[in-house]
Design an enzyme around this catalytic site. Structure first.
Site, PDB file in Angstrom:
ATOM      1  N   HIS A  36      -3.454  -5.434   0.495  1.00  0.00           N
ATOM      2  CA  HIS A  36      -2.942  -5.597   1.762  1.00  0.00           C
ATOM      3  C   HIS A  36      -2.858  -7.113   2.141  1.00  0.00           C
ATOM      4  O   HIS A  36      -3.783  -7.743   2.698  1.00  0.00           O
ATOM      5  CB  HIS A  36      -3.982  -4.826   2.984  1.00  0.00           C
ATOM      6  N   GLU A  69      -1.193  -8.935   4.008  1.00  0.00           N
ATOM      7  CA  GLU A  69      -0.888  -9.358   5.325  1.00  0.00           C
ATOM      8  C   GLU A  69      -2.318  -9.676   5.919  1.00  0.00           C
ATOM      9  O   GLU A  69      -2.396 -10.385   7.055  1.00  0.00           O
ATOM     10  CB  GLU A  69      -0.475  -8.267   6.238  1.00  0.00           C
ATOM     11  N   CYS A 101       0.718  -1.213   0.026  1.00  0.00           N
ATOM     12  CA  CYS A 101      -0.085  -0.010  -0.099  1.00  0.00           C
ATOM     13  C   CYS A 101       0.928   1.256   0.080  1.00  0.00           C
ATOM     14  O   CYS A 101       1.430   1.677  -0.963  1.00  0.00           O
ATOM     15  CB  CYS A 101      -1.009  -0.032   1.151  1.00  0.00           C
TER      16      CYS A 101
END
Length: 243
Positions: free
Chosen positions: A218, A220, A118
């Site tokens: 994202h 994660e 990001c």
């Protein structure tokens, strides 16, 4: 008996936010990070460590690192790519910007395996001479990439066949996103390797480097899929073994 260095989990540095935070009995400025980054790196076999957002980062101070994650967070100061701020652009964080731009320069000089997430993608593009759309809804006409504050939207990515990202995740990827800015002019040397259905640039790579992959979304946030972080850990392990 000391273990062989090649047997140790690769040390993966993760950049941190610089925010006013409340924890325990304290309310103060702090270096903070979503735990999801730590869990993703650990699940992928790496040893995550937090990197200060005001650090003196250069190759001589990073020789203990095996890999790097540039985490998400605040908007990059538009002055860094020659634009006045849009009304929706966040308050600049010069300390974090300065620290992370120096950190990225050092990582590239060291050929340190890197995943940029990001804001991290924005840092990579701007540091190499690219620019950003400061408010994506004005470009694509929707808020799909940031539907609500403190929540993630879903987007479908088309990934370039043969790219590093395609080798890791495949040519069609469902991703979680939370951003109101995006890549405008791509920096020289970077290669676009994924788009959203509305044309938004969703991933960049830096050919000629060991492993530099940037995603607008994202990864994660998907605890069930740490393949990208696994590829980072693998590249970090290989680099350490070759030194």
């Amino acid at each position: 008996m000391a273990s062989n260095v090649s047997d140790r989990p690769p040390v993966i540095g993760i950049t941190t936010y610089l925010e006013h935070a409340t924890f325990g009995v304290w309310e103060t400025d702090a270096a903070v990070l979503h735990r999801d980054y730590l869990d993703a790196v650990r699940a992928a076999g790496g040893n995550p460590v937090l990197l200060s957002p005001i650090g003196d980062w250069r190759p001589a101070t990073l020789d203990w690192l095996d890999g790097l994650v540039l985490a998400g967070g605040a908007d990059v100061d538009p002055a860094r790519y020659g634009q006045p701020p849009h009304p929706t652009t966040g308050t600049p964080q010069p300390l974090r910007d300065t620290s992370e731009f120096a950190l990225l320069r050092a990582a590239l000089e060291m050929d340190l395996p890197t995943v940029a997430v990001c804001r991290g993608l924005h840092v990579l593009n701007v540091a190499l001479g690219g620019t950003l759309h400061q408010h994506l809804p004005e470009v694509v006409g929707t808020n799909d990439h940031l539907p609500h504050v403190a929540s993630f939207g879903k987007t479908e990515l088309s990934v370039t066949p043969g790219s590093l990202l395609a080798q890791v995740l495949g040519e069609s990827v469902s991703a979680l996103c939370h951003h109101h800015q995006s890549v405008d002019r791509v920096a020289e040397g970077l290669q676009v390797v994924a788009h959203a259905q509305d044309g938004t640039v969703e991933a960049l790579e830096l050919p000629g480097r060991r492993f530099v992959v940037a995603m607008q979304s994202h990864p994660e946030q998907n605890a069930d899929d740490v393949r990208l972080f696994g590829a980072l850990v693998k590249a970090a392990h290989e680099r350490r073994g070759g030194r």
